[in-house]
Design a protein around this motif. Structure first.
Motif, PDB file in Angstrom:
ATOM      1  N   ALA A 251     -10.457  -4.356  -5.685  1.00 41.76           N
ATOM      2  CA  ALA A 251      -9.904  -2.787  -5.628  1.00 41.76           C
ATOM      3  C   ALA A 251     -10.527  -1.580  -6.181  1.00 41.76           C
ATOM      4  N   CYS A 252      -9.491  -0.412  -6.122  1.00 44.28           N
ATOM      5  CA  CYS A 252     -10.545   0.701  -5.875  1.00 44.28           C
ATOM      6  C   CYS A 252     -10.325   1.418  -7.421  1.00 44.28           C
ATOM      7  N   SER A 253      -9.026   1.548  -8.123  1.00 44.15           N
ATOM      8  CA  SER A 253      -8.264   1.612  -9.110  1.00 44.15           C
ATOM      9  C   SER A 253      -7.342   0.442 -10.287  1.00 44.15           C
ATOM     10  N   ILE A 254      -7.653   0.240 -11.471  1.00 41.93           N
ATOM     11  CA  ILE A 254      -6.915  -0.927 -11.896  1.00 41.93           C
ATOM     12  C   ILE A 254      -5.346  -0.386 -11.736  1.00 41.93           C
ATOM     13  N   THR A 255      -5.392   0.869 -11.790  1.00 46.13           N
ATOM     14  CA  THR A 255      -3.740   1.665 -11.812  1.00 46.13           C
ATOM     15  C   THR A 255      -3.042   1.144 -10.521  1.00 46.13           C
ATOM     16  N   VAL A 256      -3.892   0.463  -9.251  1.00 45.88           N
ATOM     17  CA  VAL A 256      -3.666   0.525  -8.159  1.00 45.88           C
ATOM     18  C   VAL A 256      -2.396  -1.248  -8.168  1.00 45.88           C
ATOM     19  N   LYS A 257      -1.515  -1.250  -8.439  1.00 44.70           N
ATOM     20  CA  LYS A 257      -0.850  -2.579  -7.586  1.00 44.70           C
ATOM     21  C   LYS A 257      -0.024  -2.884  -6.837  1.00 44.70           C
ATOM     22  N   ALA A 258      -0.118  -2.375  -5.294  1.00 43.01           N
ATOM     23  CA  ALA A 258       0.304  -2.342  -4.298  1.00 43.01           C
ATOM     24  C   ALA A 258      -0.524  -1.613  -3.311  1.00 43.01           C
ATOM     25  N   GLU A 259      -0.317  -1.958  -1.589  1.00 40.06           N
ATOM     26  CA  GLU A 259      -1.207  -0.999  -0.683  1.00 40.06           C
ATOM     27  C   GLU A 259      -0.819  -1.602   1.742  1.00 40.06           C
ATOM     28  N   ILE A 260      -0.641  -0.584   1.498  1.00 39.32           N
ATOM     29  CA  ILE A 260       0.038  -0.474   2.583  1.00 39.32           C
ATOM     30  C   ILE A 260      -1.192  -0.221   3.865  1.00 39.32           C
ATOM     31  N   VAL A 261      -1.196  -0.568   4.821  1.00 42.32           N
ATOM     32  CA  VAL A 261      -2.266   0.220   5.962  1.00 42.32           C
ATOM     33  C   VAL A 261      -1.813  -0.407   7.739  1.00 42.32           C
ATOM     34  N   ILE A 262      -1.109   0.678   7.947  1.00 43.61           N
ATOM     35  CA  ILE A 262      -1.138   1.019   9.104  1.00 43.61           C
ATOM     36  C   ILE A 262      -2.044   1.210  10.130  1.00 43.61           C
ATOM     37  N   PRO A 263      -2.488   0.220  11.700  1.00 45.13           N
ATOM     38  CA  PRO A 263      -3.634   0.348  12.003  1.00 45.13           C
ATOM     39  C   PRO A 263      -3.110   2.257  13.350  1.00 45.13           C
ATOM     40  N   ILE A 264      -4.026   2.288  13.560  1.00 45.91           N
ATOM     41  CA  ILE A 264      -3.868   4.077  14.274  1.00 45.91           C
ATOM     42  C   ILE A 264      -4.627   3.755  16.076  1.00 45.91           C
ATOM     43  N   PHE A 265      -4.006   3.657  16.791  1.00 44.02           N
ATOM     44  CA  PHE A 265      -4.326   3.237  17.723  1.00 44.02           C
ATOM     45  C   PHE A 265      -4.543   4.555  19.154  1.00 44.02           C
ATOM     46  N   VAL A 266      -5.608   4.888  19.763  1.00 44.69           N
ATOM     47  CA  VAL A 266      -6.030   5.362  20.878  1.00 44.69           C
ATOM     48  C   VAL A 266      -6.035   4.619  22.077  1.00 44.69           C
TER      49      VAL A 266
END
Length: 152
Positions: free
Chosen positions: A99-114
């Protein structure tokens, strides 16, 4: 905001060779956060040298204590291991969530490929429950491909 309408803005930022990579990454964060109402924290994490951890790069939003994340820990750490997109409609339902903040409800993480290597990721938190669609995922994959072009 139509996400596809942001693509030329992202391309324009990437093309600004007079700016450092970090300056361009910060501009991308600001552009996304300013133009997509449910993008409340936007940042980049990158593999920290040879260590099995991620280090926080440029970001916009509330300050975070999570400047280093071990591989496997939290959503970002899981993406570093899986090499796959991770969309979390409800962070409260995730066992391995930092948890980063109590206000956060959803998250999306997309990888970067090199060169087919996962070298980092874009991480977006939302204070809106379940806001991310396939369009977000495709758009952020586009952003990550463009970012990869200035990291290689």
């Amino acid at each position: 905001m139509n996400l596809q309408a942001l693509e030329p803005k992202i391309e324009s930022i990437i093309a600004q060779e007079n700016l450092s990579v970090d300056e361009r990454l910060l501009l991308i964060c600001e552009t996304l956060e300013d133009n997509v109402t449910y993008y409340n924290w936007v940042g980049f994490y990158f593999k920290n040298g040879d260590k099995n951890e991620l280090k926080l790069g440029p970001y916009v939003g509330e300050p975070t204590d999570h400047t280093v994340i071990p591989f496997g820990k939290g959503i970002c750490g899981q993406v570093a291991v899986s090499n796959e997109n991770f969309v979390v409609p409800d962070v409260a339902a995730q066992d391995n969530y930092i948890a980063c903040s109590i206000t956060v409800k959803a998250e999306i993480v997309i990888p970067i490929f090199v060169n087919n290597e996962n070298i980092g990721q874009i991480d977006i938190d939302s204070n809106t429950p379940d806001p991310f669609t396939d369009a977000d995922e495709k758009f952020l994959e586009f952003v990550c491909k463009k970012v990869a072009s200035i990291l290689s």
